[in-house]
Design an enzyme around this catalytic site. Structure first.
Site, PDB file in Angstrom:
ATOM      1  N   PRO A   2       0.811  -1.220   0.000  1.00 59.61           N
ATOM      2  CG  PRO A   2      -0.680  -1.534   1.728  1.00 59.61           C
ATOM      3  CD  PRO A   2       0.620  -2.011   1.202  1.00 59.61           C
ATOM      4  CD  GLU A   3       4.143   2.515  -3.607  1.00 61.42           C
ATOM      5  OE1 GLU A   3       4.246   3.595  -4.212  1.00 61.42           O
ATOM      6  OE2 GLU A   3       4.691   1.479  -3.980  1.00 61.42           O
TER       7      GLU A   3
END
Length: 278
Positions: A2-3
């Site tokens: 997750p960015e």
DNA sequence: ATGCAGTCCTGTAAGC
DNA sequence: TGCTTACAGGACTGCA
């Protein structure tokens, strides 16, 4: 992993599912977390209503009605999703927040335990990010700040983009994709950039992140949004994970090289190390 | 100031 | 088939 686009998708998914709902019960599975969950946090949260959900860089902020904020980082494999309360727990579910009458639960699951969850008084949230020196959001970043941080740095572009103190939210995937979009080699030192290149890079970052948000982020292995839907941006990668495959622009082979401790993917032709002679 | 390497963690896949 | 090993990487620490 997750960015920013994945975290933004989680927040957008969860907002309508959580806002206005009361947390009636908090259960910690007992498995050790990287940041140990304090028992008093469970008591503190019970009876509070969810007021707002926001994102800051890769951090999720859940504001509660009695002046507390639940701050969650998904790390590498973190998932924050709403489930029907009757649904069996998946492995590595660390926290369960029952909502209202318990028909639905918010669950935090994290296989590799790189993520974190903590409760901070709302008044302390600003200080939380100040202490970590988290940099500004990539969207609409102040031009003189960006040019200063970038063009005065001897570090390479990959290291600069991964540094959350300069810009918050960009991780390995979107760093590589943004550098490809800007036509810049990841090993170019920041100070080697012209002003034009530096501005192009910030435009590319915004463009890539925006497109990825539209596609609900990238699912490589673990990532799912707050409604458990996978992302679709992985199908649009130009360089990430494509080493040995032909560049979609020029057909030359995409290379992989470890930079700033992370595998970096780039096209040696579209992202030259030196400017072509005129 | 900066740039490394090392640390945390576990599932997956490759290699023998 | 079963074992070992490498790899994925965000944030952080410690050291040169």
């Amino acid at each position: 992993m997750p960015e920013l686009p994945e975290v933004e998708t989680v927040v957008r998914d969860l907002r309508p599912l959580l806002c206005g709902k009361e947390i009636t019960r908090v259960v910690n599975s007992g498995a050790r977390m990287r940041l140990p969950w304090k028992k008093e946090w469970s008591t503190l949260l019970q009876g509070q209503k969810v007021e707002r959900l926001n994102r800051r860089g890769k951090w999720i902020l859940i504001d509660l009605s009695k002046g507390e904020c639940l701050i969650i980082h998904l790390g590498m494999t973190g998932q924050l999703c709403v489930f029907p309360g009757a649904e069996p727990l998946q492995d590595h579910t660390h926290l369960i927040f029952s909502l209202g009458n318990g028909a639905f639960q918010l669950r935090f699951r994290d296989v590799r335990r790189f993520g974190s969850a903590e409760v901070v008084a709302s008044a302390q949230v600003e200080g939380f990010f100040l202490r970590k020196k988290i940099g500004p959001e990539p969207f609409g970043v102040d031009q003189s700040y960006w040019l200063g941080r970038l063009m005065q740095s001897s570090r390479n572009l990959k290291a600069i983009l991964l540094d959350q103190q300069i810009l918050s939210g960009v991780g390995n995937i979107y760093a590589d994709e943004s550098l490809f979009d800007a036509g810049l080699h990841p090993e170019r030192p920041g100070k080697s950039l012209t002003e034009k290149e530096a501005l192009k890079l910030s435009k590319s970052i915004e463009k890539v992140l925006k497109k990825a948000i539209e596609k609900r982020g990238s699912t490589i292995r673990d990532y799912v949004g707050g409604s458990r839907l996978e992302g679709e941006f992985q199908d649009e990668f130009k360089v990430y994970g494509r080493d040995g495959e032909p560049c979609k622009r020029c057909k030359s082979l995409i290379l992989r090289k470890v930079l700033a401790g992370r595998s970096s993917h780039f096209c040696p032709i579209c992202q030259p190390m030196h400017l072509p002679r005129r």
